[in-house]
Design a protein around this motif. Sequence first.
Motif, PDB file in Angstrom:
ATOM      1  N   VAL A   1      11.127  -9.529   0.944  1.00 53.42           N
ATOM      2  CA  VAL A   1      10.911  -8.378   1.823  1.00 53.42           C
ATOM      3  C   VAL A   1      12.215  -7.603   1.977  1.00 53.42           C
ATOM      4  O   VAL A   1      13.266  -8.195   2.219  1.00 53.42           O
ATOM      5  CB  VAL A   1      10.398  -8.853   3.204  1.00 53.42           C
TER       6      VAL A   1
ATOM      7  N   GLY B   1       8.107  -4.785  -0.077  1.00 57.01           N
ATOM      8  CA  GLY B   1       8.263  -6.161  -0.540  1.00 57.01           C
ATOM      9  C   GLY B   1       7.983  -6.240  -2.028  1.00 57.01           C
ATOM     10  O   GLY B   1       7.470  -5.296  -2.629  1.00 57.01           O
TER      11      GLY B   1
ATOM     12  N   SER C   1      17.703  -8.927   2.063  1.00 61.22           N
ATOM     13  CA  SER C   1      16.268  -9.207   1.864  1.00 61.22           C
ATOM     14  C   SER C   1      15.895 -10.567   2.452  1.00 61.22           C
ATOM     15  O   SER C   1      16.739 -11.433   2.627  1.00 61.22           O
ATOM     16  CB  SER C   1      15.942  -9.184   0.370  1.00 61.22           C
TER      17      SER C   1
ATOM     18  N   GLN D   1       7.630  -8.617   9.888  1.00 60.14           N
ATOM     19  CA  GLN D   1       9.026  -8.985  10.153  1.00 60.14           C
ATOM     20  C   GLN D   1       9.113  -9.971  11.324  1.00 60.14           C
ATOM     21  O   GLN D   1       9.898 -10.915  11.302  1.00 60.14           O
ATOM     22  CB  GLN D   1       9.814  -7.726  10.486  1.00 60.14           C
TER      23      GLN D   1
ATOM     24  N   PHE E   1       4.738  -3.554   8.932  1.00 60.38           N
ATOM     25  CA  PHE E   1       6.026  -4.148   8.589  1.00 60.38           C
ATOM     26  C   PHE E   1       6.645  -4.837   9.805  1.00 60.38           C
ATOM     27  O   PHE E   1       7.194  -5.926   9.697  1.00 60.38           O
ATOM     28  CB  PHE E   1       6.983  -3.079   8.050  1.00 60.38           C
TER      29      PHE E   1
END
Lengths: 222, 448
Positions: A134, A141, A126, A159, A155
């Motif tokens: 996340v 999340g 994570s 990211q 996402f």
Amino acid sequence: MRILIVEDDPVLLNGLTVGLRLSGFSPEAVASLADAATAMDSDEFRAVVLDIGLPDGSGLDFLATLRRAGDARPVVLLTARDQVADRITGLDTGADDYVGKPFDLHELAARLRALLRRGEGRAQPSIEWNGLVVYPETMSGKRDGGTIRFAAREFALLQHLLERPTAIRSKAELEERLYGWNEEIESNAVEVHVHKLRAKLGARFIETVRGVGYRLAEEDAG
Amino acid sequence: MSIRLRLILALVLATGLVWLSAFLWIETSTRGKVEQVLDARLAESARMVSSLLTNRRIDVADAAAFSRALPDRGGYSRQLSCQIWSLSGELIGRSSGAPSMRLTQASEAGYSYSEIDGERWRVYAVVNERIGARIMVGDSVEVRDRLVRDVVGGLLLPAAIVLPVLAVVIFLSVTRGLAPLDRLARTLRMRQPTDFSSLPAGPAPAELRPVRDALNNLFARVARTREMERDFTAFAAHELKTPLAGLKTQAQIARIAKDDTTRETALCDIETSVARTDRLVRQLLELTAVEGAQLPEQRVELSSVVSDVASELNRLAEDREISIRIVPSEADRLPLPRILLHAAIRNLVENAVLAAPAGSDVQIHTACDPQFCIIEIVDRGTGIPDDIRRRVPQRFLRGGTGTGSGLGLAIVAVAMERLGGSLTFPDAARGQVVRLTLPRHSRRSPDG
């Protein structure tokens, strides 16, 4: 996260592209080593999924050439030849992982996540920032005990921002990281995704730097 | 029977025969010589007695005793027997031990045989007119035979000693002579079943060299076959696993997809992939069939094969909006197994249909002269890349398009090889042309 897929079977190529996109990656697909070599010239791609048997040569040779040139990006070999000896040869040639056909799409995605995580020097699956945890494997999340789910593109954008949270990412860069070469991009696509993320994470989580791009807000000290 | 045993027996028998005939020859010739010498002695003795009598040097009674004084060689104790008969037929005198019966009834002088009391005699008679006597000197035939037997027996003894020695020598020579064969057998026995390397090159006897060469040839062929099998297995694994991977991935996508379009595309891809896998499996089986089994001698009608192929591929062609046109010649029969011809034409037409742009046509031309039949498949596709053409005989070669397994042309190449025909790519302005040339008279290779 941009992933290059080198595979000559059109159905599998298409499956990998769609499948990895659904897993939160932004894959690009090429069907020959020549195209792969061109694609690898830029640092657009963070990892490669490489088939061994390709019409214009062996993926192993391509891998060896990459490594000789000092390219350290993670490579997952994809092959029908998955005897132990083949795996050893593949790994010793410089592959970071080896997946025998037919494979599980989720497993391939997990292996890619693990490789990318290691590449960033992390061991925890994570990522934490500003009170948000996340989980890439589920594209979700957690904050203040509540679970937040992200769509694949959202996402991917989140990211990318999380990779270097305080760095400013331009709209063009984000578009490039989110979409494939041949995808139609709405002119306000990035704004739409940022808008959706802000709706889920709060308006201040992502900052807009006027005229430059976006970045994540500094962590609250307290 | 082992070669060693056979050789030894043959050599021993041959040697024995040579010895036997030599022995018979020596025996006969010795007997002849002995007869000659002893006959001469008989005559001489008779004449000596006769002349002594004539000269009155001895009287008749003494004369008979004379023969006793004749040299008497060891073991042959029976002396000559001498009789002196008057011409009127009375026995005047005889040597001691001489039979009282007249030695010979023959009236004239000279040699004769006679039998007295069951004993055979060799007799020489002389008639002495001056003293009116007939002198007979005789030799026992049995003594003569013994003499011959002794001479020949003297020869047999060394033979009896030499023959076993000879047998040992023969055995050793044969063993030594067969040593390279033994070595070869040992080398072969010690080989691993998976070892197909050539036999050690070293010097070999001229007789064994063809054997060694043939074995090396065989090893090479077996090794090649195994390699081909390995290639085939690896190829089949790769070629079947890739579509399987595609199917699995697409199936997973269909399951996790959130929108209908993605799901629909995935399902379409699954269908495409199943069709391609089906074609691949059919081609793998076809290749095995084309390469393998003994094929019946049969004559096929070229036009019927062509129309069969066209109707089989009609669905595929329609899906791709391509029409297959047959440009026929008169019906011609070919002395070929149908399965080979069908496989060759089908794969070429299928390739053409897959390569041709939508809306175009694929033409099949056939033409025959007394020597050859020519089948040309013409399409409007981009054609087979040069490097692929060059490597056509190689199996498991893949075209750059990613749609074919690369088996099609390999099947055609194998079929042409077995049919004694050829696969060529003549350049033609009217499109992409692939040409099969087939002999009209069976010229199949012996193993075909």
